[in-house]
Write a protein that holds these residues in place. Structure first.
Motif, PDB file in Angstrom:
ATOM      1  N   GLY A 124      34.838 -32.778  46.689  1.00 32.56           N
ATOM      2  CA  GLY A 124      35.082 -33.962  45.884  1.00 32.56           C
ATOM      3  C   GLY A 124      35.855 -34.991  46.680  1.00 32.56           C
ATOM      4  O   GLY A 124      35.947 -34.920  47.914  1.00 32.56           O
ATOM      5  N   SER A 125      36.422 -35.934  45.988  1.00 29.41           N
ATOM      6  CA  SER A 125      37.273 -36.928  46.636  1.00 29.41           C
ATOM      7  C   SER A 125      38.716 -36.418  46.630  1.00 29.41           C
ATOM      8  O   SER A 125      39.008 -35.357  46.070  1.00 29.41           O
ATOM      9  CB  SER A 125      37.184 -38.256  45.891  1.00 29.41           C
ATOM     10  N   ALA A 126      39.614 -37.187  47.241  1.00 30.39           N
ATOM     11  CA  ALA A 126      41.020 -36.781  47.259  1.00 30.39           C
ATOM     12  C   ALA A 126      41.593 -36.694  45.852  1.00 30.39           C
ATOM     13  O   ALA A 126      42.505 -35.908  45.590  1.00 30.39           O
ATOM     14  CB  ALA A 126      41.821 -37.754  48.108  1.00 30.39           C
ATOM     15  N   ALA A 127      41.054 -37.505  44.928  1.00 27.61           N
ATOM     16  CA  ALA A 127      41.584 -37.543  43.565  1.00 27.61           C
ATOM     17  C   ALA A 127      40.762 -36.721  42.577  1.00 27.61           C
ATOM     18  O   ALA A 127      41.180 -36.562  41.420  1.00 27.61           O
ATOM     19  CB  ALA A 127      41.658 -38.995  43.078  1.00 27.61           C
ATOM     20  N   TYR A 128      39.628 -36.205  42.996  1.00 28.55           N
ATOM     21  CA  TYR A 128      38.742 -35.504  42.058  1.00 28.55           C
ATOM     22  C   TYR A 128      38.204 -34.241  42.715  1.00 28.55           C
ATOM     23  O   TYR A 128      37.533 -34.297  43.746  1.00 28.55           O
ATOM     24  CB  TYR A 128      37.572 -36.406  41.651  1.00 28.55           C
ATOM     25  N   GLU A 129      38.505 -33.109  42.114  1.00 30.94           N
ATOM     26  CA  GLU A 129      38.031 -31.821  42.620  1.00 30.94           C
ATOM     27  C   GLU A 129      36.988 -31.275  41.651  1.00 30.94           C
ATOM     28  O   GLU A 129      37.283 -31.070  40.472  1.00 30.94           O
ATOM     29  CB  GLU A 129      39.205 -30.850  42.746  1.00 30.94           C
ATOM     30  N   PRO A 130      35.764 -31.023  42.105  1.00 29.06           N
ATOM     31  CA  PRO A 130      34.672 -30.635  41.190  1.00 29.06           C
ATOM     32  C   PRO A 130      34.704 -29.159  40.797  1.00 29.06           C
ATOM     33  O   PRO A 130      33.767 -28.398  41.054  1.00 29.06           O
ATOM     34  CB  PRO A 130      33.419 -30.982  41.998  1.00 29.06           C
ATOM     35  N   TRP A 131      35.782 -28.757  40.125  1.00 28.71           N
ATOM     36  CA  TRP A 131      35.913 -27.372  39.681  1.00 28.71           C
ATOM     37  C   TRP A 131      34.772 -26.955  38.756  1.00 28.71           C
ATOM     38  O   TRP A 131      34.201 -25.870  38.904  1.00 28.71           O
ATOM     39  CB  TRP A 131      37.230 -27.208  38.907  1.00 28.71           C
ATOM     40  N   HIS A 132      34.482 -27.798  37.788  1.00 31.21           N
ATOM     41  CA  HIS A 132      33.497 -27.413  36.785  1.00 31.21           C
ATOM     42  C   HIS A 132      32.118 -27.227  37.397  1.00 31.21           C
ATOM     43  O   HIS A 132      31.397 -26.272  37.061  1.00 31.21           O
ATOM     44  CB  HIS A 132      33.453 -28.449  35.650  1.00 31.21           C
ATOM     45  N   LEU A 133      31.726 -28.117  38.291  1.00 29.02           N
ATOM     46  CA  LEU A 133      30.420 -27.968  38.917  1.00 29.02           C
ATOM     47  C   LEU A 133      30.377 -26.697  39.765  1.00 29.02           C
ATOM     48  O   LEU A 133      29.364 -25.990  39.774  1.00 29.02           O
ATOM     49  CB  LEU A 133      30.096 -29.188  39.779  1.00 29.02           C
ATOM     50  N   ALA A 134      31.457 -26.392  40.460  1.00 29.24           N
ATOM     51  CA  ALA A 134      31.503 -25.151  41.239  1.00 29.24           C
ATOM     52  C   ALA A 134      31.299 -23.941  40.334  1.00 29.24           C
ATOM     53  O   ALA A 134      30.528 -23.026  40.649  1.00 29.24           O
ATOM     54  CB  ALA A 134      32.838 -25.046  41.978  1.00 29.24           C
ATOM     55  N   ALA A 135      31.970 -23.944  39.187  1.00 32.34           N
ATOM     56  CA  ALA A 135      31.844 -22.827  38.254  1.00 32.34           C
ATOM     57  C   ALA A 135      30.446 -22.745  37.668  1.00 32.34           C
ATOM     58  O   ALA A 135      29.866 -21.658  37.548  1.00 32.34           O
ATOM     59  CB  ALA A 135      32.878 -22.961  37.145  1.00 32.34           C
ATOM     60  N   HIS A 136      29.873 -23.891  37.287  1.00 29.74           N
ATOM     61  CA  HIS A 136      28.536 -23.897  36.705  1.00 29.74           C
ATOM     62  C   HIS A 136      27.492 -23.419  37.717  1.00 29.74           C
ATOM     63  O   HIS A 136      26.592 -22.643  37.385  1.00 29.74           O
ATOM     64  CB  HIS A 136      28.178 -25.294  36.207  1.00 29.74           C
ATOM     65  N   LEU A 137      27.592 -23.882  38.960  1.00 32.71           N
ATOM     66  CA  LEU A 137      26.638 -23.437  39.978  1.00 32.71           C
ATOM     67  C   LEU A 137      26.786 -21.949  40.259  1.00 32.71           C
ATOM     68  O   LEU A 137      25.795 -21.250  40.496  1.00 32.71           O
ATOM     69  CB  LEU A 137      26.835 -24.241  41.263  1.00 32.71           C
ATOM     70  N   ASP A 138      28.015 -21.456  40.231  1.00 35.98           N
ATOM     71  CA  ASP A 138      28.241 -20.027  40.422  1.00 35.98           C
ATOM     72  C   ASP A 138      27.571 -19.227  39.316  1.00 35.98           C
ATOM     73  O   ASP A 138      26.934 -18.194  39.557  1.00 35.98           O
ATOM     74  CB  ASP A 138      29.739 -19.757  40.454  1.00 35.98           C
ATOM     75  N   ASP A 139      27.715 -19.706  38.072  1.00 37.48           N
ATOM     76  CA  ASP A 139      27.062 -19.052  36.940  1.00 37.48           C
ATOM     77  C   ASP A 139      25.542 -19.094  37.071  1.00 37.48           C
ATOM     78  O   ASP A 139      24.852 -18.094  36.862  1.00 37.48           O
ATOM     79  CB  ASP A 139      27.473 -19.720  35.623  1.00 37.48           C
ATOM     80  N   GLU A 140      25.019 -20.278  37.412  1.00 35.28           N
ATOM     81  CA  GLU A 140      23.570 -20.414  37.529  1.00 35.28           C
ATOM     82  C   GLU A 140      23.025 -19.532  38.648  1.00 35.28           C
ATOM     83  O   GLU A 140      21.914 -18.995  38.548  1.00 35.28           O
ATOM     84  CB  GLU A 140      23.196 -21.880  37.785  1.00 35.28           C
ATOM     85  N   ALA A 141      23.793 -19.385  39.725  1.00 35.44           N
ATOM     86  CA  ALA A 141      23.370 -18.509  40.820  1.00 35.44           C
ATOM     87  C   ALA A 141      23.198 -17.075  40.329  1.00 35.44           C
ATOM     88  O   ALA A 141      22.245 -16.385  40.705  1.00 35.44           O
ATOM     89  CB  ALA A 141      24.394 -18.563  41.952  1.00 35.44           C
ATOM     90  N   ALA A 142      24.122 -16.616  39.473  1.00 34.39           N
ATOM     91  CA  ALA A 142      24.045 -15.255  38.950  1.00 34.39           C
ATOM     92  C   ALA A 142      22.928 -15.107  37.928  1.00 34.39           C
ATOM     93  O   ALA A 142      22.154 -14.148  37.961  1.00 34.39           O
ATOM     94  CB  ALA A 142      25.390 -14.867  38.331  1.00 34.39           C
TER      95      ALA A 142
END
Length: 209
Positions: free
Chosen positions: A44-62
């Motif tokens: 993400g940017s210095a002010a925005y960390e894409p936690w939710h997208l990381a979690a969603h992609l991890d779920d979709e991968a499984a």
């Protein structure tokens, strides 16, 4: 509940450009990571960390059986004591090269430092994708990009869904995990969509984020 939200969003957005646009971008993401066996970096940017997208992609991968979709979250600041999968700093981008994919998620201007790092990643042969608010400099560096629409200043309540960057991320991650991108056809019954999503939610994979 996220899967149900996606189904509701797709129902509301049926007939608009956003269903096709998010599925197209998701197809680009899958096409970049699956043939190379993974190597997906998410920053993400210095002010925005894409936690939710990381979690969603991890779920979709499984759920989809595509472990290649599981990302490595690259962080601008790594706090002391962070677990290994949350302790990857920006130095990881310097090692990115051919066969890897960098997905940049930034609701605001990414900043000169990040743009310079993205430029180096592309020059080293990695694929660069951008999911953002429409920054021209970032899009110039990306092989493929999708910009979330700006929020209308005086939109009447209830006239349209809140289609911001977070919502677009939901749609993209869900589409990336679909076993195959659906071909154009008649609208499926909404209850059938929810039934399929309910089946997926009966045994959710463990979360690591």
């Amino acid at each position: 509940m996220d899967a149900v939200r996606v189904a509701l969003l797709r129902e509301v957005l049926a007939g608009t450009e956003w269903i096709q646009a998010t599925r197209r971008f998701a197809g680009a993401l899958r096409g970049a990571v699956v043939p190379h066996g993974g190597g997906l970096l998410l920053v993400g940017s210095a002010a925005y960390e894409p936690w939710h997208l990381a979690a969603h992609l991890d779920d979709e991968a499984a759920w989809s059986g595509l472990p290649e979709l599981s990302p490595t979250l690259v962080r601008h600041r790594v706090p002391g004591g962070a677990p290994a999968h949350l302790a990857v700093g920006l130095g990881r981008l310097a090692a990115a090269g051919r066969g890897e994919t960098l997905l940049v998620v930034a609701p605001e201007q990414p900043g000169a430092e990040l743009l310079e790092r993205v430029h180096d990643v592309r020059r080293n042969g990695a694929t660069v994708l951008a999911l953002d608010g429409g920054d021209r400099d970032l899009h110039a560096l990306a092989h493929d990009a999708l910009a979330a629409p700006p929020a209308p200043p005086d939109a009447a309540a209830g006239t349209s869904p809140d289609l911001d960057l977070d919502t677009v991320q939901h749609l993209v991650s869900a589409a990336a995990g679909e076993n195959s991108l659906p071909a154009p056809r008649g609208r499926r019954r909404f209850r059938d969509r929810l039934a399929r999503l309910a089946d997926q939610l009966t045994a959710p994979p463990p979360h690591r984020w």
